[in-house]
Write a protein that holds these residues in place. Structure first.
Motif, mmCIF file in Angstrom:
data_model
loop_
_atom_site.group_PDB
_atom_site.id
_atom_site.type_symbol
_atom_site.label_atom_id
_atom_site.label_comp_id
_atom_site.label_asym_id
_atom_site.label_seq_id
_atom_site.Cartn_x
_atom_site.Cartn_y
_atom_site.Cartn_z
ATOM 1 N N LEU A 184 0.828 -1.205 0.000
ATOM 2 C CA LEU A 184 0.000 0.000 0.000
ATOM 3 C C LEU A 184 0.863 1.256 0.000
ATOM 4 O O LEU A 184 0.467 2.286 -0.555
ATOM 5 N N GLY A 185 2.029 1.173 0.632
ATOM 6 C CA GLY A 185 2.943 2.309 0.604
ATOM 7 C C GLY A 185 3.411 2.612 -0.808
ATOM 8 O O GLY A 185 3.453 3.775 -1.230
ATOM 9 N N VAL A 186 3.758 1.556 -1.551
ATOM 10 C CA VAL A 186 4.169 1.736 -2.948
ATOM 11 C C VAL A 186 3.010 2.264 -3.776
ATOM 12 O O VAL A 186 3.158 3.180 -4.600
ATOM 13 N N PHE A 187 1.813 1.682 -3.550
ATOM 14 C CA PHE A 187 0.638 2.112 -4.307
ATOM 15 C C PHE A 187 0.316 3.579 -4.038
ATOM 16 O O PHE A 187 -0.022 4.336 -4.959
ATOM 17 N N ALA A 188 0.430 3.997 -2.784
ATOM 18 C CA ALA A 188 0.169 5.394 -2.440
ATOM 19 C C ALA A 188 1.205 6.314 -3.089
ATOM 20 O O ALA A 188 0.880 7.431 -3.516
ATOM 21 N N ALA A 189 2.449 5.843 -3.164
ATOM 22 C CA ALA A 189 3.509 6.674 -3.735
ATOM 23 C C ALA A 189 3.323 6.891 -5.232
ATOM 24 O O ALA A 189 3.584 7.982 -5.749
ATOM 25 N N VAL A 190 2.852 5.871 -5.932
ATOM 26 C CA VAL A 190 2.736 5.984 -7.390
ATOM 27 C C VAL A 190 1.345 6.401 -7.845
ATOM 28 O O VAL A 190 1.179 6.911 -8.958
ATOM 29 N N GLY A 191 0.329 6.196 -7.002
ATOM 30 C CA GLY A 191 -1.034 6.487 -7.432
ATOM 31 C C GLY A 191 -1.749 7.548 -6.623
ATOM 32 O O GLY A 191 -2.876 7.920 -6.952
ATOM 33 N N GLY A 192 -1.128 8.037 -5.560
ATOM 34 C CA GLY A 192 -1.795 9.004 -4.684
ATOM 35 C C GLY A 192 -2.259 8.332 -3.415
ATOM 36 O O GLY A 192 -2.781 7.208 -3.446
ATOM 37 N N GLY A 193 -2.062 8.988 -2.281
ATOM 38 C CA GLY A 193 -2.365 8.399 -0.986
ATOM 39 C C GLY A 193 -3.840 8.373 -0.659
ATOM 40 O O GLY A 193 -4.663 8.984 -1.350
ATOM 41 N N PRO A 194 -4.187 7.668 0.434
ATOM 42 C CA PRO A 194 -5.595 7.570 0.845
ATOM 43 C C PRO A 194 -6.116 8.874 1.412
ATOM 44 O O PRO A 194 -5.344 9.691 1.944
ATOM 45 N N SER A 195 -7.423 9.064 1.317
ATOM 46 C CA SER A 195 -8.043 10.257 1.879
ATOM 47 C C SER A 195 -8.032 10.219 3.397
ATOM 48 O O SER A 195 -7.873 11.246 4.049
ATOM 49 N N ASP A 196 -8.214 9.025 3.975
ATOM 50 C CA ASP A 196 -8.256 8.876 5.435
ATOM 51 C C ASP A 196 -7.421 7.657 5.815
ATOM 52 O O ASP A 196 -7.900 6.518 5.755
ATOM 53 N N ALA A 197 -6.157 7.881 6.192
ATOM 54 C CA ALA A 197 -5.238 6.786 6.497
ATOM 55 C C ALA A 197 -5.673 6.004 7.731
ATOM 56 O O ALA A 197 -5.522 4.778 7.788
#
Length: 239
Positions: free
Chosen positions: A112-125
Motif C-alpha cells: 500500500l505504501g508503494v501504491f500510495a507513492a505511485v497512485g496518490g495516498g488515501p483520503s483517510d489513512a
C-alpha cells in the motif's frame, strides 16, 4: 507463545512451496495491479485497486497459509504435543499464526505504501488502517475455522481455495459496481462491507459515521468464525 512463533517462523521459511504459493505469488499479483493501476482505475477507482490489494494479501498470504499451517501441524501430531505443554490453547494457536500474520501485515504495509507513492495516498489513512485490521481479523478467524475441517496440507489447497477466490471476487464486484444496488447483499457477503470501507477510506467523500458502521458486518464474520472454530477445530488428525 513466542517460542512457538519462533519455531513456526523457521518452519515457514524452510517450506519453499508455502513461500512461493502463499507469500510470493500474492506479491506478484499485487505488483501486477499496481503496474496496471490506470487500467483498473478506469473500471473502478483507486479505492477499488487498494481493496483488491488488501484482500489478495489477506486471502493468500494470511488465510490460505493459516489453513495449511494448522493442517500440517495437526497431521504431524505437533498440535497434540503442544497441547500437552503448559501453554494454553489460545497461546498455541496464537504462536502458530503469529509469524504469517506479521509477514502479511508487513507485505500489505509495503504494497500500500508503494501504491500510495505511485497512485496518490488515501483520503483517510486512519480509516484505512481500521479497515485493514478488520479484514485481517476476519481472514485469520476464517482461516482457523477452515482448518477445523481440513484434514491435511494437501486438502488445504481444496478447502481454502473457494473462500480465497470468493472474497477477491466480492471485493471486485463491490469495488466496481458500488453498493447503490443490492446494498444489503453486498455488505453481508464476506469482504463486501470491508471493500466499501477501503474504497471510502481511499477515495474519500463518505461520512465518517456511515463508514464506521461498515465495520459491523466484518466483525460479525469474525464472531461467526470464532464460533465455528470452537465447534469444529480438532487437535488430533481426523479419522
Amino acid at each position: 507463545m513466542l517460542p512457538i512463533a519462533q519455531n513456526e517462523l523457521v518452519q515457514l521459511f524452510r517450506n519453499r512451496a508455502v513461500l512461493v504459493t502463499s507469500l510470493l505469488m500474492p506479491v506478484a499479483v499485487a505488483a501486477f495491479f499496481i503496474s496496471y493501476r490506470d487500467t483498473f482505475t478506469r473500471i473502478g477507482s483507486l479505492g477499488y485497486v487498494a481493496a483488491v490489494l488488501v484482500f489478495t494479501i489477506a486471502a493468500f498470504s494470511l488465510y490460505a497459509t493459516t489453513v495449511t499451517t494448522l493442517a500440517a501441524r495437526r497431521q504431524t501430531l505437533f498440535l497434540k504435543r503442544l497441547r500437552s505443554t503448559a501453554a494454553s490453547d489460545v497461546s498455541v494457536l496464537a504462536g502458530l499464526v503469529l509469524p504469517v500474520s506479521i509477514i502479511a501485515v508487513v507485505q500489505i504495509g509495503l504494497i500500500l505504501g508503494v501504491f500510495a507513492a505511485v497512485g496518490g495516498g488515501p483520503s483517510d489513512a486512519v480509516l484505512l488502517v481500521a479497515a485493514a485490521v478488520a479484514i485481517f481479523a476476519m481472514m485469520l478467524a476464517l482461516g482457523i475455522a477452515t482448518a477445523g475441517v481440513t484434514n491435511s496440507p494437501e486438502h488445504a489447497q481444496i478447502t481454502a481455495l473457494p473462500l480465497s477466490l470468493g472474497v477477491i471476487a466480492v471485493a471486485t464486484w463491490v469495488g466496481i459496481t458500488g453498493t447503490e444496488s443490492l446494498t444489503m447483499l453486498k455488505r453481508v457477503l464476506p469482504g463486501g462491507a470491508a471493500t466499501e470501507l477501503v474504497v471510502n477510506a481511499w477515495n474519500g467523500g463518505a461520512p465518517l459515521t456511515d463508514s464506521l458502521l461498515l465495520l459491523g458486518p466484518t466483525l460479525g464474520w469474525v464472531a461467526v468464525s470464532v464460533v465455528v472454530a470452537q465447534r469444529m477445530f480438532r487437535w488430533e488428525p481426523r479419522r
